[in-house]
Design a protein around this motif. Structure first.
Motif, PDB file in Angstrom:
ATOM      1  N   THR A 120       0.825  -1.217   0.000  1.00  0.00           N
ATOM      2  CA  THR A 120       0.000   0.000   0.000  1.00  0.00           C
ATOM      3  C   THR A 120       0.855   1.261   0.000  1.00  0.00           C
ATOM      4  OG1 THR A 120      -0.108  -0.043   2.423  1.00  0.00           O
ATOM      5  CG2 THR A 120      -1.878  -1.159   1.229  1.00  0.00           C
ATOM      6  N   GLY A 121       2.154   1.106  -0.276  1.00  0.00           N
ATOM      7  CA  GLY A 121       3.053   2.250  -0.212  1.00  0.00           C
ATOM      8  C   GLY A 121       2.656   3.391  -1.122  1.00  0.00           C
ATOM      9  N   GLU A 122       2.126   3.065  -2.302  1.00  0.00           N
ATOM     10  CA  GLU A 122       1.721   4.117  -3.234  1.00  0.00           C
ATOM     11  C   GLU A 122       0.511   4.882  -2.727  1.00  0.00           C
ATOM     12  OE1 GLU A 122       4.009   1.014  -5.446  1.00  0.00           O
ATOM     13  OE2 GLU A 122       2.419   1.013  -3.934  1.00  0.00           O
ATOM     14  N   LEU A 123      -0.397   4.203  -2.022  1.00  0.00           N
ATOM     15  CA  LEU A 123      -1.545   4.904  -1.440  1.00  0.00           C
ATOM     16  C   LEU A 123      -1.097   5.820  -0.307  1.00  0.00           C
ATOM     17  CD1 LEU A 123      -4.378   2.224  -1.286  1.00  0.00           C
ATOM     18  CD2 LEU A 123      -3.638   3.646  -3.193  1.00  0.00           C
ATOM     19  N   GLU A 124      -0.135   5.365   0.474  1.00  0.00           N
ATOM     20  CA  GLU A 124       0.406   6.216   1.533  1.00  0.00           C
ATOM     21  C   GLU A 124       1.156   7.395   0.936  1.00  0.00           C
ATOM     22  OE1 GLU A 124       2.497   3.064   3.352  1.00  0.00           O
ATOM     23  OE2 GLU A 124       0.606   2.110   3.912  1.00  0.00           O
ATOM     24  N   ALA A 125       1.846   7.144  -0.194  1.00  0.00           N
ATOM     25  CA  ALA A 125       2.520   8.241  -0.891  1.00  0.00           C
ATOM     26  C   ALA A 125       1.496   9.243  -1.418  1.00  0.00           C
ATOM     27  CB  ALA A 125       3.369   7.688  -2.039  1.00  0.00           C
TER      28      ALA A 125
ATOM     29  N   VAL B 195       5.643  13.500 -11.133  1.00  0.00           N
ATOM     30  CA  VAL B 195       5.128  12.634 -12.191  1.00  0.00           C
ATOM     31  C   VAL B 195       5.360  11.198 -11.754  1.00  0.00           C
ATOM     32  CG1 VAL B 195       5.415  11.884 -14.585  1.00  0.00           C
ATOM     33  CG2 VAL B 195       5.475  14.319 -14.025  1.00  0.00           C
ATOM     34  N   GLY B 196       4.382  10.331 -12.016  1.00  0.00           N
ATOM     35  CA  GLY B 196       4.485   8.962 -11.535  1.00  0.00           C
ATOM     36  C   GLY B 196       4.156   7.916 -12.576  1.00  0.00           C
ATOM     37  N   LEU B 197       4.472   6.688 -12.229  1.00  0.00           N
ATOM     38  CA  LEU B 197       4.177   5.520 -13.054  1.00  0.00           C
ATOM     39  C   LEU B 197       3.948   4.334 -12.123  1.00  0.00           C
ATOM     40  CD1 LEU B 197       5.952   4.296 -16.259  1.00  0.00           C
ATOM     41  CD2 LEU B 197       5.757   2.745 -14.328  1.00  0.00           C
ATOM     42  N   ILE B 198       2.964   3.515 -12.450  1.00  0.00           N
ATOM     43  CA  ILE B 198       2.705   2.285 -11.695  1.00  0.00           C
ATOM     44  C   ILE B 198       2.801   1.109 -12.661  1.00  0.00           C
ATOM     45  CG2 ILE B 198       1.074   0.975 -10.292  1.00  0.00           C
ATOM     46  CD1 ILE B 198       2.088   3.485  -8.909  1.00  0.00           C
ATOM     47  N   ALA B 199       3.692   0.187 -12.397  1.00  0.00           N
ATOM     48  CA  ALA B 199       3.859  -1.002 -13.229  1.00  0.00           C
ATOM     49  C   ALA B 199       3.011  -2.143 -12.691  1.00  0.00           C
ATOM     50  CB  ALA B 199       5.329  -1.424 -13.263  1.00  0.00           C
ATOM     51  N   GLY B 200       2.503  -2.965 -13.617  1.00  0.00           N
ATOM     52  CA  GLY B 200       1.767  -4.148 -13.219  1.00  0.00           C
ATOM     53  C   GLY B 200       0.274  -4.067 -13.425  1.00  0.00           C
ATOM     54  N   VAL B 201      -0.181  -3.107 -14.253  1.00  0.00           N
ATOM     55  CA  VAL B 201      -1.607  -3.003 -14.539  1.00  0.00           C
ATOM     56  C   VAL B 201      -2.123  -4.318 -15.129  1.00  0.00           C
ATOM     57  CG1 VAL B 201      -3.337  -1.831 -15.968  1.00  0.00           C
ATOM     58  CG2 VAL B 201      -1.529  -0.506 -14.852  1.00  0.00           C
TER      59      VAL B 201
ATOM     60  N   THR C 297      -5.203  -2.849  -6.101  1.00  0.00           N
ATOM     61  CA  THR C 297      -4.726  -3.153  -7.440  1.00  0.00           C
ATOM     62  C   THR C 297      -3.873  -1.995  -7.960  1.00  0.00           C
ATOM     63  OG1 THR C 297      -6.635  -2.110  -8.461  1.00  0.00           O
ATOM     64  CG2 THR C 297      -6.831  -4.458  -7.916  1.00  0.00           C
ATOM     65  N   ALA C 298      -3.162  -2.250  -9.060  1.00  0.00           N
ATOM     66  CA  ALA C 298      -2.396  -1.181  -9.704  1.00  0.00           C
ATOM     67  C   ALA C 298      -3.311  -0.035 -10.124  1.00  0.00           C
ATOM     68  CB  ALA C 298      -1.642  -1.737 -10.910  1.00  0.00           C
ATOM     69  N   LYS C 299      -4.485  -0.381 -10.601  1.00  0.00           N
ATOM     70  CA  LYS C 299      -5.428   0.649 -11.057  1.00  0.00           C
ATOM     71  C   LYS C 299      -5.884   1.539  -9.912  1.00  0.00           C
ATOM     72  CE  LYS C 299      -9.514   1.125 -13.977  1.00  0.00           C
ATOM     73  NZ  LYS C 299     -10.618   0.413 -14.633  1.00  0.00           N
ATOM     74  N   ALA C 300      -6.116   0.945  -8.742  1.00  0.00           N
ATOM     75  CA  ALA C 300      -6.501   1.745  -7.573  1.00  0.00           C
ATOM     76  C   ALA C 300      -5.378   2.689  -7.175  1.00  0.00           C
ATOM     77  CB  ALA C 300      -6.871   0.833  -6.411  1.00  0.00           C
ATOM     78  N   LYS C 301      -4.131   2.243  -7.277  1.00  0.00           N
ATOM     79  CA  LYS C 301      -2.995   3.106  -6.951  1.00  0.00           C
ATOM     80  C   LYS C 301      -2.916   4.286  -7.914  1.00  0.00           C
ATOM     81  CE  LYS C 301      -0.188  -0.612  -4.955  1.00  0.00           C
ATOM     82  NZ  LYS C 301       1.144  -1.221  -4.857  1.00  0.00           N
ATOM     83  N   ILE C 302      -3.141   4.005  -9.196  1.00  0.00           N
ATOM     84  CA  ILE C 302      -3.114   5.078 -10.201  1.00  0.00           C
ATOM     85  C   ILE C 302      -4.165   6.130  -9.882  1.00  0.00           C
ATOM     86  CG2 ILE C 302      -3.612   5.569 -12.632  1.00  0.00           C
ATOM     87  CD1 ILE C 302      -2.342   2.771 -13.223  1.00  0.00           C
ATOM     88  N   THR C 303      -5.369   5.680  -9.572  1.00  0.00           N
ATOM     89  CA  THR C 303      -6.457   6.615  -9.267  1.00  0.00           C
ATOM     90  C   THR C 303      -6.130   7.483  -8.057  1.00  0.00           C
ATOM     91  OG1 THR C 303      -8.104   5.135 -10.213  1.00  0.00           O
ATOM     92  CG2 THR C 303      -8.896   6.775  -8.647  1.00  0.00           C
TER      93      THR C 303
ATOM     94  N   LEU D 230     -12.572  -0.059 -10.194  1.00  0.00           N
ATOM     95  CA  LEU D 230     -11.465   0.179  -9.287  1.00  0.00           C
ATOM     96  C   LEU D 230     -11.692  -0.561  -7.989  1.00  0.00           C
ATOM     97  CD1 LEU D 230     -11.053   4.009  -9.741  1.00  0.00           C
ATOM     98  CD2 LEU D 230      -9.465   2.253 -10.494  1.00  0.00           C
ATOM     99  N   GLY D 231     -10.629  -0.710  -7.217  1.00  0.00           N
ATOM    100  CA  GLY D 231     -10.851  -1.239  -5.887  1.00  0.00           C
ATOM    101  C   GLY D 231      -9.758  -2.143  -5.401  1.00  0.00           C
ATOM    102  N   TRP D 232     -10.085  -2.892  -4.377  1.00  0.00           N
ATOM    103  CA  TRP D 232      -9.136  -3.726  -3.668  1.00  0.00           C
ATOM    104  C   TRP D 232      -9.292  -5.161  -4.098  1.00  0.00           C
ATOM    105  CZ3 TRP D 232      -5.998  -1.293  -0.031  1.00  0.00           C
ATOM    106  CH2 TRP D 232      -6.335   0.034   0.226  1.00  0.00           C
ATOM    107  N   ARG D 233      -8.192  -5.905  -4.014  1.00  0.00           N
ATOM    108  CA  ARG D 233      -8.283  -7.335  -4.278  1.00  0.00           C
ATOM    109  C   ARG D 233      -9.205  -7.974  -3.231  1.00  0.00           C
ATOM    110  NH1 ARG D 233      -7.243  -8.291  -9.248  1.00  0.00           N
ATOM    111  NH2 ARG D 233      -5.073  -8.126  -9.881  1.00  0.00           N
ATOM    112  N   PRO D 234     -10.060  -8.885  -3.642  1.00  0.00           N
ATOM    113  CA  PRO D 234     -10.898  -9.573  -2.659  1.00  0.00           C
ATOM    114  C   PRO D 234     -10.072 -10.512  -1.807  1.00  0.00           C
ATOM    115  CG  PRO D 234     -11.159 -10.544  -4.829  1.00  0.00           C
ATOM    116  CD  PRO D 234     -10.319  -9.310  -5.005  1.00  0.00           C
ATOM    117  N   LEU D 235     -10.659 -10.944  -0.724  1.00  0.00           N
ATOM    118  CA  LEU D 235      -9.959 -11.862   0.161  1.00  0.00           C
ATOM    119  C   LEU D 235      -9.606 -13.156  -0.526  1.00  0.00           C
ATOM    120  CD1 LEU D 235     -12.142 -11.479   3.362  1.00  0.00           C
ATOM    121  CD2 LEU D 235     -10.126 -10.178   2.697  1.00  0.00           C
ATOM    122  N   VAL D 236     -10.355 -13.530  -1.539  1.00  0.00           N
ATOM    123  CA  VAL D 236     -10.150 -14.826  -2.165  1.00  0.00           C
ATOM    124  C   VAL D 236      -9.339 -14.731  -3.438  1.00  0.00           C
ATOM    125  CG1 VAL D 236     -12.219 -15.841  -1.216  1.00  0.00           C
ATOM    126  CG2 VAL D 236     -12.377 -14.579  -3.350  1.00  0.00           C
ATOM    127  N   ALA D 237      -8.819 -13.551  -3.784  1.00  0.00           N
ATOM    128  CA  ALA D 237      -8.049 -13.415  -5.014  1.00  0.00           C
ATOM    129  C   ALA D 237      -6.596 -13.142  -4.701  1.00  0.00           C
ATOM    130  CB  ALA D 237      -8.625 -12.290  -5.874  1.00  0.00           C
TER     131      ALA D 237
END
Length: 684
Positions: free
Chosen positions: A237-242, A260-266, A287-293, A347-354
């Protein structure tokens, strides 16, 4: 609790100061005195020579049992003696992963102000123990592991293995999880005429010594830094804290530095670790997408390839804004990274089962981990703690309780959620948020934490028997977590006759601890089920991280050095209309033979119509990659076209080898041109 033969440290908190007080030690410069641990080794020797020639003030090094001189500098047998005689400000640790924890601890004991560890695959429990030590002192700051290190282009001080020809003194500070993506960013800012100030490789480990927020706080106050590039990726969650830090920084600063930023792993492959030790989406992580947002909402301009960063920051520093409106047909010239994600759902968080620790029908297993399935977990829980275990009957609210790792706290944690949805195959479905209860690695969870956990689980039975059975389950899981070096020990539980019953369990343990010398009897009693794809297993034997991506119409085989660059290559190809058939990271110590084996692995996939080689060298040398490509052509009788892009260390030598080969290769030094050619060839 964990027993260890390594040296012990006091568990009391420091009387004065804290680990946060060590942040100024990151401000390296031309006066920084550097030593090497593992000084006389091959890699350390080559690195020291290059760094000395560049201007780094290396004053000597340490090799246990050795005294004398090496490359004209003193060699001492211990860090303590080096501190007393050479008075270093920083140490670069160049030893194997299984030796690195002891080397880091020795440097902490000696109170070296800045410790830089570059090794990959250090067992995560070693790092958790080290963080427990770091939190009790205010004399030493750690960068890494799994990091390219830290470098001041202004001060000509390099503590790491960054490719020096790309760097130029300047104004852009860089914070990066990925080494290769940071090099691409360096090259981009050099081409834009901006240069670099201070570049901090926080690294791709699960528990880095310095995180993104800490690095940003240093660059905020750095007088040489006028703009910042932030390079993140999946995992943690480092990018969200950033993003939260940046939002607060922009609100309080009258003239904030543009970021300016970039998130790898979309386009990550769920259920796989994407190269870096920490590059996977853990329980409850974004997810990477949630970090981008989140970063965009904080005011960061996001791009989909680091080659764009230099021109965008230059425009911002000149007051002309950012990307503006694009024209023409170049697919890489379009907008920000977020604009390229229109086809992703929700957008959102990985589910508990994923994610990498799924609970049902996983397609592949993480090579970072070894596993126990539900029945084997039940047997362990019954034998160790007398825990009531059995299949779910369909009655009662299922709750989550796990022992794992809180990456933000850099410590073990108990992870809980008061309810779990029925199994859903689609990864976009979310569940109740996971709450983390971190605890000190060397002390374990205390009684107060367990009381809070019971409250958060919303047990209907608040009686002593329910809490006692919960306490017994937590104790059993934490003991197993320590003894077998767990990564994530997950249970689903229900209330049954006033007590806790475990109705599902899945345990993952750190395979790195076994590879790096953990005694076999530590895990020999476990029944491990290997379900990896055969091609992935074969690639791993050659030191290659290979992940076959799904789809019938994927046509581009990718061969890349560095996990971050490999993820971004897949992402950028997708943005431009290409479809990668695989993720492949040759590893930081790739050889010509590794490159040949990478080709062999890629070409086993009949979907591949073209191979795209994208190299930006640090430890990996451009000429070595080129020789590997020539070897592959000769020995494998390649029939598909190959597009090659080589930049970084020894790039001119590598490009010349390709140009002089006489083979049907398409050679480029520009990523956009190379990617466009690969996409064109993939459609023929």
């Amino acid at each position: 609790m964990l027993s260890s033969s390594r040296r012990s440290f006091t568990t009391c908190q420091p009387q004065h100061g804290s680990y946060a007080d060590t942040l100024p030690f990151l401000r390296i410069n031309s006066n920084t005195r550097v030593i090497f641990q593992g000084f006389t080794g091959k890699q350390a020797t080559a690195n020291a020579k290059d760094s000395l020639a560049w201007g780094t003030k290396i004053v000597g090094g340490v090799t246990p049992g050795r005294t004398g001189e090496h490359i004209g500098l003193p060699v001492l047998p211990s860090v303590r003696q080096a501190m007393e005689q050479l008075k270093p400000d920083a140490t670069a640790i160049y030893v194997a992963a299984h030796q690195a924890p002891g080397a880091i601890e020795e440097a902490i004991e000696a109170e070296v102000p800045l410790i830089v560890a570059v090794a990959e695959h250090i067992p995560v429990h070693d790092m958790l123990r080290i963080h427990s030590i770091l939190k009790t002192q205010s004399k030493s700051r750690l960068v890494g592991p799994n990091s390219p290190g830290i470098i001041s282009a202004v001060g000509k001080c390099r503590i790491g293995f960054q490719p020096l020809p790309c760097f130029s003194p300047g104004r852009v500070g860089i914070v990066a999880k990925s080494g290769t993506l940071s090099y691409e960013t360096v090259a981009s800012t050099t081409r834009a005429g901006l240069g670099q100030s201070l570049c901090i490789g926080v690294g791709g480990d699960m528990a880095p010594g310095t995180d993104m927020v800490e690095a940003l706080s240093v660059l905020e106050k750095d007088p040489d830094t006028e703009a910042i590039a932030l390079i993140g990726e999946i995992g943690g969650t480092g990018e969200l804290e950033a993003a939260a830090w940046i939002k607060e920084y922009y609100s309080r600063s009258e003239s904030p530095k543009p970021i300016v930023g970039l998130i790898a792993g979309v386009n990550e492959a769920p259920g796989h670790i994407m190269g870096h030790a920490g590059a996977f989406t853990f329980l409850g992580e974004p997810t990477a997408k949630a970090k981008i947002t989140e970063l965009e909402e904080a005011g960061v301009t996001l791009v989909n390839h680091p080659a764009k960063i230099g021109d965008i920051l230059k425009a911002k520093l000149q007051g002309t804004g950012g990307l503006g409106t694009t024209t023409g047909s170049n697919p890489f010239a379009s907008g920000t990274q977020r604009r390229q994600l229109h086809s992703m759902r929700g957008l959102g968080w990985r589910p508990l089962v994923a994610g990498p620790f799924v609970h049902k029908k996983p397609q592949h297993q993480q090579r970072r981990s070894i596993y126990l399935e539900a029945n084997q977990c039940f047997d362990e829980l019954r034998a160790r703690g007398g825990i009531n275990c059995g299949p779910y009957s369909g009655h009662g609210t299922r709750r989550l309780l796990a022992v794992g790792i809180d990456r933000s706290a850099r410590s073990p944690a108990i992870l809980v959620a008061p309810s779990i949805e029925d199994w859903i195959e689609e990864a976009q479905r979310t569940t109740a948020p996971v709450k983390s209860f971190p605890f000190d690695y060397r002390r374990g969870p205390d009684g107060l934490v367990i009381e809070r956990i019971a409250s958060h689980l919303q047990l209907s039975n608040k009686g002593d028997s329910a809490v006692d059975s919960l306490r017994r389950l937590i104790k059993t899981l934490t003991n197993l977590f320590y003894e077998k070096e767990g990564l994530l020990l997950t249970t689903h539980l229900v209330e049954r006759l006033g007590e806790i019953k475990v109705v599902h369990a899945r345990f993952a343990f750190d395979q790195a601890s076994f590879r790096n010398g953990t005694p076999p009897d530590k895990i020999k009693a476990m029944h491990v089920r290997a379900t990896d794809d055969p091609a992935e297993i074969e690639a791993e034997r050659s030191g290659i991280v290979y992940v076959k991506l799904p789809g019938e119409d994927v046509t581009i085989g990718t061969l890349v050095n560095g996990a971050g660059l490999a993820m971004n290559t897949v992402d950028a190809l997708a943005d431009a209309g290409g479809k990668a058939a695989n993720f492949l990271d040759t590893g930081g110590k790739a050889t010509s033979e590794t490159v040949k084996e990478s080709f062999r692995t890629i070409l086993q996939d009949p979907r591949v119509k073209v191979v795209f080689v994208n190299i930006f060298g640090g430890l990996t040398l451009g000429d070595m990659i080129a020789r590997g490509i020539i070897m592959a052509f000769k020995e494998l009788s390649l029939t598909v076209p190959v597009v090659v892009r080589i930049r970084g260390t020894n790039e001119e030598e590598g490009q010349k080898i390709i140009a002089d080969s006489g083979l049907p290769l398409y050679a480029f030094d520009d990523f956009e041109e190379a990617a466009a050619k690969a996409i064109e060839l993939s459609r023929k």
